[in-house]
Structures are given as C-alpha cells and as structure tokens.
Design a protein around this motif. Structure first.
Motif, PDB file in Angstrom:
ATOM      1  N   PRO A 240      -7.048  19.888   3.003  1.00  0.00           N
ATOM      2  CA  PRO A 240      -7.973  20.985   3.333  1.00  0.00           C
ATOM      3  C   PRO A 240      -7.574  22.277   2.638  1.00  0.00           C
ATOM      4  N   SER A 243      -4.413  25.463   3.511  1.00  0.00           N
ATOM      5  CA  SER A 243      -3.641  24.743   4.515  1.00  0.00           C
ATOM      6  C   SER A 243      -2.206  24.550   4.058  1.00  0.00           C
ATOM      7  N   LEU A 281     -15.342  25.873   8.138  1.00  0.00           N
ATOM      8  CA  LEU A 281     -14.369  24.787   8.018  1.00  0.00           C
ATOM      9  C   LEU A 281     -14.068  24.067   9.326  1.00  0.00           C
ATOM     10  N   PHE A 282     -14.306  24.756  10.447  1.00  0.00           N
ATOM     11  CA  PHE A 282     -13.893  24.193  11.727  1.00  0.00           C
ATOM     12  C   PHE A 282     -15.109  23.823  12.584  1.00  0.00           C
ATOM     13  N   ARG A 301     -10.453  20.865  12.114  1.00  0.00           N
ATOM     14  CA  ARG A 301     -11.266  21.000  10.910  1.00  0.00           C
ATOM     15  C   ARG A 301     -12.364  19.930  10.872  1.00  0.00           C
TER      16      ARG A 301
END
Length: 570
Positions: A240, A243, A281-282, A301
C-alpha cells in the motif's frame, strides 16, 4: 564611492552564463580560481560559469599562491553577468565588511565558501546574507561519513561541499541524494573529477573541461538520476502507498529514497498519510485533523484489509537497516490546521533516537516561512522547498529561469534548500542555471498519471539529469546501473584490438560483466579505430573511458560513463 555593481538583488541573479553544447546529461559546472588572467578569461568565448575569489577583511582578493590580485569590487565587475561569484572566506573578521559590501552593491546571487573546520563563519555570513548559498571546503581534512557530513553541511547553512579529486563515486552519491552538491578541485585531471559525478569541476583552464565535454557520446551520464519512490514503493500493487511495508520494500530494492507524507492527528500523533481524510484508501472516512490516533488505529485499508495506518516512528524504525535509501519526509498539513510546531516537536523526538534511520531528508511546502522554522528546530535535516501548487510551464528562456531562481532564493532565505517542482515546470535550462548556483533540483511527477499516457514526458524528465526524480514510475528506470567499471587487463599488446568488457553495478549491489553496447572514449595515448569499430593503441600508456548504452522506455537510451582507466600497451 564607486557605483553599485547591481541596481537590485534581482538584477544580480540575471546571469548570461555560457552553457556549452554537450552530449552530457547534467554537465558539471566549469569553475576556476581567480588570478591575474581573470579579465582576459572572462572575455573568452567560453568563460567559466563560476569563479572563486579568496577574500580578506579589507575586501581584497588573492591568487592561490597568496599574491594580491586586486579589490573584490574589480573582480566582481570583471565577471558581472557572466559567472556566479564564489567568495572564499577563512576569517571571522571578514564577515561584517563583506556583508556590508554585499548590501551596498545589491549582491544577492553569491556562494559563500569557508573551511570545513571554520563552519561558524558560514553561519554568521548566511545570517547576514540570506539570499546566498553556502559551501564547505573539505579538502584539507578527513571528512566524516556521508550521512554525518550532510548533517554538518545543513547545520552550517551549506548545500555544497568542496573536495579533492581523490573522492569516490559512492561517497558523492550518498551526499547528492541528501541535497548536497559536491564540487571537486580537479587540478589538471578534469576527467577524474567530472566522471566521479561531481556537480562542479574546478580546474585552471576551463577550456580543457569544455573540450572534454565534447568527447562524450549522445545522452551520456556521469551520474544516473537518483530515483525517489513516490509514496514509497507501491505502484506494482504489492504494497500500500505511504506505508511501512512499501518503504521497507524501497530500501530492499535499493532506491535512492522513499518519499512519504506525514501529518499530525488532533492529539499530536504523527502518522503516515497524504490526504485530508481517509476516504480514498481506507474503508471508513475520517478527517485526520479532527481525529485522534485512537480513532484512526482500527481503520483497515480497502485494498489491503490486513493493514492499517502506520505511525511515523514505527516506519523510521523499520527502515533503519536501509541507510542508503533515506526517507524523504514531506510534511503534509492543511493551512487552517497547520499544527507544524507539534509535528516538528514529534519529529525531533523521533529522529533523535538511535534505533531509527539517521539519513532522512525533508520536503516543506508550500509555505516558505515554515521552511526556516523546520530548519531552526531540526538544523541537521536536509531540506527542500516544494512548489506543488504551481502549474507554470517549463521554458528555456534564460532570463525567466534566472528570475525563478531569484524567487526560490526569496522563498528559502534562512534555510538553504533543494527545489522540488512539478516535472512539467522545470526545464533543462533551469536545472543547469540552478546547478551553477549549487541548488539541488528534483522534480516530482503526477501520482495519477497513467504510464502509457505520460511515458515520453517522464522519460524526457529522467534524461534531463536532475538531482533526483520523485515518481510513482521509478520502477521503469530501476534497471539503469549505478556504476560501470572497465573489466580489461592493465597490460595489453600494442596494436592489437582491445577487447571491451565492463562490470555493471545493479541496485541490488551485484556486479555483472557485459560485452554488449560498450563504447570506448579515448583520453590519452595514440589511439586508432578501424573500420569495424575496434580500438588499438600504440606502445605506451593509454587512458580511456568506457560507456555502456542502457535502453530506456519510449525507445530512448542512456550511456553510462566509467571512471578513467589506464592500460599499458607493450
């Protein structure tokens, strides 16, 4: 009183410098020490791009042998508008009269050089001359490891270091990726200084350097463009973006830096994240500035449901084993809830730990005053200024680019910094003019550009020879070797074809031999090339460079050049 050298600080940046026609990507700055020949040298059709003046408290200038040449005023008038002045100062007594002189004559575009062991002189000068740049002279001392030296330079307000020609490529590369420009005092051996990847080469006769630049094949490079993985190594989909795992992957793969974005939560915890909220992203959308860490820690995520948001301190600890891939930290915070002070306090606390990576760098933008704040509290952290909001187009107009550099000097005064700009806004002319001033230039590319639609533009950017490329698409250039060494015998029969072999250094740290796509560039000796392209040399010493042509995307290529190599032909 003599008339002012410049009518304004802006005028001092309007440089009509000689830019040689060369096949070299990012050619080194041609520099010389001032001597009695200066007036004649500057009248030559190919004058130096920078001139070093040794200055005393009386504002007189001296040759290398200590002989007085004349006044600083006359020296600057001789190079006015044609070359950048580098003022070498080794006495604290020179600081105040020099600062007053610069103010009286509107001298803003100047580099200040001091001995490495007298770094306090540069700090005093930079305080009084904030538009200037700084250089440390490390020729007469044993220099510390590259990471420590980068910190010493930035703490002393310097983004340049001067070395002798006995330095090596790996040391220079470690400094350059941390926003330090390395200039080399070459003496008579321009080839060794240039081929180690020096940003500037100081030699008695710059025409030898200019003539040498004409020998290189098309699209030759003496230092491949450093690759900074944007939002860390994520474009392949294995990790990701932004990260811990993607940053560690960039380190394992040997990239020159892993760029990440950080920002504070409402309760002051520094996290690794780019956007204002988590919606992209989440699985759950939360505004970062309005959320505490306890609210964000449980989030998962979308594409990586087993992974959550990472803490900055955890990431810095995880990448400690990869010092050759410094973390390029971009401070991302909205203007309305900036909270920079808390972010910097947390960064200072985390970066002081011995179990985290020590060689990181930082991007600050788009608010210039805060750059100086970060530098004040983290003085050893290499900094860069980001102009992310600008959509201006690149231009080869020399005047326009000089004025952009003047604006950069205004934006970053009080904090020597590199320049981070959208790749469509930085031309090759801008980069060359910036390099003459010792300014590091490393553009970034759009995160949302699809490779198929921008392949040509990003390859063109890579081929311009900037000091770094921050992109999601660095994988496309990862195959370009970091170094090349001739793999030939040091003794060889005269008048026989010399078999060309080379060793190439990959990002994984492995050397592999090749006999393909090699080109010999003769330097010294009686060389001849036959109709088949084979090189022979008559009896005696033969000195040469070896180039290896590497394919690039968009049907382009680049020729990586070795250090000079010598063979005894018997």
């Amino acid at each position: 009183m003599k008339e002012s050298i410049y009518r304004s600080f802006a005028e001092s940046f309007l440089l009509d410098v000689y830019l040689p026609e060369t096949s070299l990507i990012s050619p080194p700055v041609a520099t010389c020490w001032a001597d009695h020949r200066l007036a004649d040298v500057m009248q030559d059709a190919r004058p130096p791009q920078a001139v070093i003046f040794t200055v005393d408290a009386a504002l007189d200038i001296f040759a290398l042998n200590g002989e007085k040449i004349g006044s600083l005023y006359d020296g600057l008038m001789a190079i006015k508008g044609k070359a950048v002045p580098i003022l070498y100062v080794d006495q604290m007594e020179t600081v105040e009269p020099l600062a007053q002189f610069a103010d009286d004559h509107c001298l803003g575009d100047v580099t200040l050089c001091v001995p490495f062991e007298k770094r306090e002189i540069l700090q005093s000068l930079r305080l009084l001359l904030p538009l200037s740049r700084g250089m440390l002279d490390g020729r007469q001392c044993v220099l510390p490891p590259a990471v420590e030296l980068a910190g010493d330079c930035h703490e002393a307000e310097a983004t340049m270091v001067l070395m002798d020609a006995d330095a090596n490529r790996a040391y220079l590369r470690a400094l350059q990726k941390r926003f330090i420009q390395v200039w080399v005092d070459a003496g008579e051996d321009w080839a060794r200084a240039a081929c180690m990847g020096a940003c500037g080469v100081i030699c008695p006769d710059v025409k030898k350097l200019y003539n040498g630049m004409e020998r290189f094949p098309a699209r030759s490079t003496l230092r491949p463009t450093p690759l900074y993985a944007h939002k860390a190594y994520h474009v392949t989909g294995e990790y990701p973006e932004n990260s811990l795992s993607a940053t560690v992957a960039a380190g394992k793969l040997g990239y020159d830096a892993a760029e990440i974005d950080i920002k504070p939560t409402r309760d002051g915890v520094v996290i690794v994240h780019h956007d204002l909220d988590t919606g992209n992203l989440f699985k759950e959308k939360k505004v970062i500035a309005e959320s505490e860490w306890a609210d964000l820690a449980p989030l998962r995520r979308k594409a990586f449901p087993d992974q959550g948001m990472d803490l900055f301190e955890d990431l810095m600890q995880a990448v400690a084993p990869y010092p050759e891939t410094p973390v390029l930290i971009e401070i991302k915070s909205p203007a309305a809830t900036f909270r920079l002070e808390e972010t910097v306090r947390q960064m200072k606390k985390i970066l002081a730990r011995t179990d985290v990576q020590q060689g990181c760098t930082c991007i600050m933008g788009p608010m210039p005053p805060y750059l100086s704040y970060v530098h004040k509290h983290l003085p050893r952290l290499p900094l860069s200024h980001c102009r992310g909001g600008s959509r201006e187009e690149d231009t080869d107009d020399v005047r326009a680019n000089n004025l952009r550099i003047y604006q950069f000097a205004l934006d970053t005064q009080g904090a020597n910094a590199g320049y981070n700009m959208l790749h469509t806004a930085i031309s090759g002319v801008f980069a060359r003019l910036a390099h003459i001033r010792g300014i590091t230039v490393f553009p970034w590319t759009y995160a949302f550009e699809m490779w198929e639609g921008c392949c040509g533009a990003i390859t063109k950017t890579y081929l311009r020879g900037y000091d770094g490329l921050t992109s999601d698409w660095v994988t496309k250039f990862a195959h370009v070797p970091l170094d090349i060494q001739p793999a030939v015998e040091e003794k060889f029969p005269a008048d026989k074809p010399l078999p060309l072999k080379a060793k190439l250094l990959s990002r994984a740290g492995e050397w592999t031999e090749t006999e393909e796509n090699l080109e010999l560039i003769p330097l010294e000796g009686a060389w001849q090339q036959d109709e088949k392209g084979n090189w022979r040399c008559q009896r005696g010493m033969g000195r040469f460079l070896l180039g290896c042509r590497i394919p690039l995307p968009d049907d382009q290529d680049i020729c990586l050049i070795s250090m000079p190599f010598q063979v005894k032909f018997e």
